[in-house]
Design a protein around this motif. Sequence first.
Motif, PDB file in Angstrom:
ATOM      1  N   VAL A   1     -23.471  66.867  25.571  1.00 36.55           N
ATOM      2  CA  VAL A   1     -23.337  66.782  24.122  1.00 36.55           C
ATOM      3  C   VAL A   1     -23.278  68.211  23.600  1.00 36.55           C
ATOM      4  CG1 VAL A   1     -24.414  66.012  21.979  1.00 36.55           C
ATOM      5  CG2 VAL A   1     -24.565  64.590  24.030  1.00 36.55           C
ATOM      6  N   TYR A   2     -22.315  68.469  22.712  1.00 31.01           N
ATOM      7  CA  TYR A   2     -22.030  69.849  22.335  1.00 31.01           C
ATOM      8  C   TYR A   2     -21.916  69.998  20.825  1.00 31.01           C
ATOM      9  CZ  TYR A   2     -20.748  69.851  27.276  1.00 31.01           C
ATOM     10  OH  TYR A   2     -20.759  69.701  28.627  1.00 31.01           O
ATOM     11  N   GLY A   3     -22.531  71.050  20.309  1.00 31.58           N
ATOM     12  CA  GLY A   3     -22.374  71.419  18.907  1.00 31.58           C
ATOM     13  C   GLY A   3     -23.135  70.524  17.953  1.00 31.58           C
ATOM     14  N   LEU A   4     -23.398  71.057  16.765  1.00 29.98           N
ATOM     15  CA  LEU A   4     -24.027  70.314  15.680  1.00 29.98           C
ATOM     16  C   LEU A   4     -23.196  70.563  14.433  1.00 29.98           C
ATOM     17  CD1 LEU A   4     -27.719  71.262  16.484  1.00 29.98           C
ATOM     18  CD2 LEU A   4     -26.661  69.025  16.817  1.00 29.98           C
ATOM     19  N   TYR A   5     -22.628  69.489  13.884  1.00 30.30           N
ATOM     20  CA  TYR A   5     -21.673  69.618  12.783  1.00 30.30           C
ATOM     21  C   TYR A   5     -22.060  68.684  11.643  1.00 30.30           C
ATOM     22  CZ  TYR A   5     -19.130  71.615  16.716  1.00 30.30           C
ATOM     23  OH  TYR A   5     -18.770  72.360  17.809  1.00 30.30           O
ATOM     24  N   SER A   6     -21.636  69.045  10.445  1.00 31.41           N
ATOM     25  CA  SER A   6     -22.020  68.284   9.256  1.00 31.41           C
ATOM     26  C   SER A   6     -21.166  67.046   9.029  1.00 31.41           C
ATOM     27  CB  SER A   6     -21.949  69.187   8.017  1.00 31.41           C
ATOM     28  OG  SER A   6     -20.631  69.701   7.858  1.00 31.41           O
ATOM     29  N   SER A   7     -20.042  66.921   9.727  1.00 26.73           N
ATOM     30  CA  SER A   7     -19.166  65.767   9.543  1.00 26.73           C
ATOM     31  C   SER A   7     -18.309  65.579  10.787  1.00 26.73           C
ATOM     32  CB  SER A   7     -18.259  65.971   8.321  1.00 26.73           C
ATOM     33  OG  SER A   7     -17.310  67.005   8.579  1.00 26.73           O
ATOM     34  N   PRO A   8     -17.768  64.348  11.005  1.00 23.47           N
ATOM     35  CA  PRO A   8     -16.834  64.147  12.115  1.00 23.47           C
ATOM     36  C   PRO A   8     -15.611  65.050  11.997  1.00 23.47           C
ATOM     37  CG  PRO A   8     -17.614  62.039  11.282  1.00 23.47           C
ATOM     38  CD  PRO A   8     -18.083  63.086  10.308  1.00 23.47           C
ATOM     39  N   ARG A   9     -15.168  65.295  10.777  1.00 22.63           N
ATOM     40  CA  ARG A   9     -13.991  66.147  10.580  1.00 22.63           C
ATOM     41  C   ARG A   9     -14.249  67.575  11.054  1.00 22.63           C
ATOM     42  NH1 ARG A   9     -10.727  66.965   4.841  1.00 22.63           N
ATOM     43  NH2 ARG A   9      -9.168  68.461   5.622  1.00 22.63           N
ATOM     44  N   SER A  10     -15.420  68.128  10.737  1.00 22.47           N
ATOM     45  CA  SER A  10     -15.714  69.491  11.169  1.00 22.47           C
ATOM     46  C   SER A  10     -15.886  69.550  12.685  1.00 22.47           C
ATOM     47  CB  SER A  10     -16.960  70.026  10.464  1.00 22.47           C
ATOM     48  OG  SER A  10     -18.098  69.248  10.778  1.00 22.47           O
TER      49      SER A  10
ATOM     50  N   ILE B   1      -7.265  63.957  20.608  1.00 15.28           N
ATOM     51  CA  ILE B   1      -6.950  64.467  19.272  1.00 15.28           C
ATOM     52  C   ILE B   1      -5.644  63.852  18.762  1.00 15.28           C
ATOM     53  CG2 ILE B   1      -6.402  66.551  17.942  1.00 15.28           C
ATOM     54  CD1 ILE B   1      -8.158  68.121  19.870  1.00 15.28           C
ATOM     55  N   GLU B   2      -4.676  63.702  19.663  1.00 15.27           N
ATOM     56  CA  GLU B   2      -3.380  63.102  19.321  1.00 15.27           C
ATOM     57  C   GLU B   2      -3.021  62.047  20.351  1.00 15.27           C
ATOM     58  OE1 GLU B   2      -0.526  66.234  19.156  1.00 15.27           O
ATOM     59  OE2 GLU B   2      -1.233  67.014  17.216  1.00 15.27           O
TER      60      GLU B   2
ATOM     61  N   SER C   1     -12.373  69.565  14.045  1.00 13.21           N
ATOM     62  CA  SER C   1     -11.754  70.870  13.783  1.00 13.21           C
ATOM     63  C   SER C   1     -12.203  71.894  14.813  1.00 13.21           C
ATOM     64  CB  SER C   1     -12.114  71.344  12.372  1.00 13.21           C
ATOM     65  OG  SER C   1     -11.548  70.504  11.387  1.00 13.21           O
ATOM     66  N   ALA C   2     -13.495  71.836  15.162  1.00 14.80           N
ATOM     67  CA  ALA C   2     -14.007  72.742  16.198  1.00 14.80           C
ATOM     68  C   ALA C   2     -13.350  72.462  17.538  1.00 14.80           C
ATOM     69  CB  ALA C   2     -15.524  72.593  16.310  1.00 14.80           C
ATOM     70  N   LEU C   3     -13.147  71.176  17.849  1.00 14.75           N
ATOM     71  CA  LEU C   3     -12.499  70.808  19.112  1.00 14.75           C
ATOM     72  C   LEU C   3     -11.052  71.302  19.142  1.00 14.75           C
ATOM     73  CD1 LEU C   3     -12.665  69.336  21.810  1.00 14.75           C
ATOM     74  CD2 LEU C   3     -12.011  67.228  20.622  1.00 14.75           C
TER      75      LEU C   3
ATOM     76  N   HIS D   1     -17.275  62.690  28.234  1.00 15.70           N
ATOM     77  CA  HIS D   1     -17.485  61.620  29.215  1.00 15.70           C
ATOM     78  C   HIS D   1     -16.181  61.364  29.951  1.00 15.70           C
ATOM     79  CE1 HIS D   1     -19.178  58.097  31.109  1.00 15.70           C
ATOM     80  NE2 HIS D   1     -18.202  57.338  30.627  1.00 15.70           N
ATOM     81  N   ARG D   2     -16.180  61.667  31.266  1.00 14.73           N
ATOM     82  CA  ARG D   2     -15.017  61.451  32.122  1.00 14.73           C
ATOM     83  C   ARG D   2     -13.768  62.141  31.584  1.00 14.73           C
ATOM     84  NH1 ARG D   2     -15.651  55.029  33.866  1.00 14.73           N
ATOM     85  NH2 ARG D   2     -17.673  55.273  34.962  1.00 14.73           N
ATOM     86  N   GLY D   3     -13.957  63.342  31.110  1.00 22.18           N
ATOM     87  CA  GLY D   3     -12.831  64.140  30.651  1.00 22.18           C
ATOM     88  C   GLY D   3     -12.403  63.897  29.228  1.00 22.18           C
ATOM     89  N   ALA D   4     -12.899  62.822  28.598  1.00 25.40           N
ATOM     90  CA  ALA D   4     -12.533  62.509  27.213  1.00 25.40           C
ATOM     91  C   ALA D   4     -13.656  62.964  26.279  1.00 25.40           C
ATOM     92  CB  ALA D   4     -12.286  61.022  27.045  1.00 25.40           C
ATOM     93  N   VAL D   5     -13.290  63.319  25.069  1.00 20.37           N
ATOM     94  CA  VAL D   5     -14.257  63.802  24.078  1.00 20.37           C
ATOM     95  C   VAL D   5     -14.306  62.836  22.907  1.00 20.37           C
ATOM     96  CG1 VAL D   5     -14.907  65.709  22.565  1.00 20.37           C
ATOM     97  CG2 VAL D   5     -13.776  66.191  24.740  1.00 20.37           C
ATOM     98  N   SER D   6     -15.505  62.515  22.461  1.00 19.63           N
ATOM     99  CA  SER D   6     -15.687  61.665  21.287  1.00 19.63           C
ATOM    100  C   SER D   6     -16.710  62.314  20.366  1.00 19.63           C
ATOM    101  CB  SER D   6     -16.150  60.267  21.693  1.00 19.63           C
ATOM    102  OG  SER D   6     -17.373  60.328  22.411  1.00 19.63           O
ATOM    103  N   VAL D   7     -16.692  61.900  19.112  1.00 17.60           N
ATOM    104  CA  VAL D   7     -17.661  62.396  18.125  1.00 17.60           C
ATOM    105  C   VAL D   7     -18.792  61.375  18.015  1.00 17.60           C
ATOM    106  CG1 VAL D   7     -18.029  63.041  15.717  1.00 17.60           C
ATOM    107  CG2 VAL D   7     -15.883  63.640  16.855  1.00 17.60           C
ATOM    108  N   VAL D   8     -20.032  61.837  18.139  1.00 23.61           N
ATOM    109  CA  VAL D   8     -21.195  60.958  18.066  1.00 23.61           C
ATOM    110  C   VAL D   8     -22.139  61.435  16.975  1.00 23.61           C
ATOM    111  CG1 VAL D   8     -21.053  60.312  20.501  1.00 23.61           C
ATOM    112  CG2 VAL D   8     -22.436  62.279  19.840  1.00 23.61           C
TER     113      VAL D   8
END
Length: 257
Positions: free
Chosen positions: A111-120, A141-142, A123-125, A91-98
Amino acid sequence: RAPGVYTFHGPEGGVLPLYIGKSVDIRGRVMDHLRTPEESMLLRQSRRISHVRTAGDIGAQLLEAQLIKAQLPLYNRKLRRTTRQFSLRLHRGAVSVVNSAELDPARALMVYGLYSSPRSAMSALRRIADTHQLCYTLLGIERGVAGRPCFRAMLKQCAGACHGAEPPGDHEQRLRDALEDRQVSAWPWRGAVALEERGDDMRQYHVLLDWQYLGSADSLTAARRIRGSAGQFDRDAYRILQAPILGGLHRIVPLAA
């Protein structure tokens, strides 16, 4: 020797089935279980084996996933653990985990990817950012100071969008391009559909709505009687159905009025 789902049952009165599996050759797969020493505990507890025929592998996969979620068999730990699922949202250049379970299947845009946890998911990002020289600061990320080069920029590992060396729009477009093959597809119909699957001696219509499996029938008339409502986004059903539905390899019949 045909597609379907099979179940290992314990003693009568047991609360849960022991194991549910699927195969395009039920007999061959069940015989594999009986010959595997590592499954001796399952076999010692088993008292009978039942099966349900399907027209093909799609129906077998859908039914297996549905039954495992509903019946929670003791030895199907992997599919039982996939109740939580997460994605990356742009969204507007920023990435968040939902939480993917909260997605609207009809509007799963950016919306991109399907992951088992916010951490994974994060890690993909990180891997995507490393591969494409994207900025950790702009991606969230930082933390960084606006207008100043991030640490990775000083190491030439970031293309410099953080300090103006790369226009923000170019950075966002490169990010979109890098994420494109992971995008979660929106449900392409306004309501339920029936996917026709033909086998050697059997035909089924799998009723689907918003990437969810509602059930199967032997005719379109019976398929139209299957009812269901929109619910949580089902990662397992999405993975099973994405290629058959979007690939155009099967007849799809809209069921909505």
